[in-house]
Design an enzyme around this catalytic site. Structure first.
Site, PDB file in Angstrom:
ATOM      1  N   HIS A   1     -89.515  52.622  -2.869  1.00 36.05           N
ATOM      2  CA  HIS A   1     -89.087  51.556  -1.969  1.00 36.05           C
ATOM      3  C   HIS A   1     -88.483  52.174  -0.710  1.00 36.05           C
ATOM      4  CE1 HIS A   1     -87.856  47.575  -0.831  1.00 36.05           C
ATOM      5  NE2 HIS A   1     -86.580  47.913  -0.804  1.00 36.05           N
TER       6      HIS A   1
ATOM      7  N   ASP B   1     -82.278  46.416   3.912  1.00 34.14           N
ATOM      8  CA  ASP B   1     -83.316  46.384   2.888  1.00 34.14           C
ATOM      9  C   ASP B   1     -83.731  44.931   2.730  1.00 34.14           C
ATOM     10  OD1 ASP B   1     -84.836  46.256   0.571  1.00 34.14           O
ATOM     11  OD2 ASP B   1     -83.440  47.423  -0.641  1.00 34.14           O
TER      12      ASP B   1
ATOM     13  N   CYS C   1     -92.393  47.049   2.421  1.00 35.16           N
ATOM     14  CA  CYS C   1     -91.044  47.580   2.605  1.00 35.16           C
ATOM     15  C   CYS C   1     -91.008  48.705   3.641  1.00 35.16           C
ATOM     16  CB  CYS C   1     -90.438  48.045   1.289  1.00 35.16           C
ATOM     17  SG  CYS C   1     -91.397  49.297   0.408  1.00 35.16           S
TER      18      CYS C   1
END
Length: 186
Positions: free
Chosen positions: A115, A137, A43
């Protein structure tokens, strides 16, 4: 931004995705580069790629990064993820960077409660003179339009306060901004 992904925050994000799927959202400019996250614990890499690929940052035209962005520009988000998975340079860089940390590398996304996402300011697909704030995202279904944006830093700060910090008891948030180098004179 790096943030703690709690069950409550994930539920709110899932509800937002479902609402967008049912009701739609402001049209996202088709030039926005969005990559689905299919690589565990990537991520941070994907957020950085989102930030760079959707900015006016100067990237050396012959660099592997510039070539990668050019190669994926016309692909869909899943094909971009596949290209990232199959790009040896990024795979090696990801493993090298992850192994430099001070803690053990989690074995899957489920092992980490932090994240990364990117916020970018892009032209409106409807009114090109207008700028829109978009959240990118790779774990989400699509880019998320967050509304009109005149001041990127102020607008991101407001979104982070309202959508993230307000729904968390953690202090594990971090933000970094790409901006102009005041000493750079081409």
């Amino acid at each position: 931004m790096v943030f703690p992904i709690t069950e409550k925050l994930q539920d709110l994000r899932n509800e937002e995705d479902e609402k967008i799927e049912k009701e739609g959202q402001h049209e996202i400019d088709p030039s926005v580069i969005f990559i689905k996250q299919t690589i565990p614990n990537a991520c941070g890499t994907i957020a950085l790629l989102h930030a760079l690929a959707n900015s006016d940052a100067t990237i050396a035209p012959t660099s592997p990064l510039a070539k990668f962005i050019e190669e994926i520009a016309l692909l869909d988000p899943h094909a971009r993820a596949e290209a990232l998975e199959n790009t040896k340079l990024f795979a090696e860089a990801h493993v090298d960077a992850a192994s430099l940390g001070q803690s053990a590398v989690p074995s899957s996304d489920d092992d980490s409660d932090l994240h990364f996402v990117a916020f970018v300011q892009v032209p409106s697909a409807v009114t090109p003179s207008e700028r829109r704030l978009v959240e990118l995202d790779g774990r989400r279904r699509s880019p998320i339009d967050l509304g009109k944006s005149e001041d990127l830093l102020k607008d991101v700060a407001q979104v982070v306060r309202q959508k993230y910090i307000a729904h968390s008891t953690s202090h594990s948030f971090g933000l970094i901004s790409l901006g102009p180098n005041p000493d750079f004179n081409p």
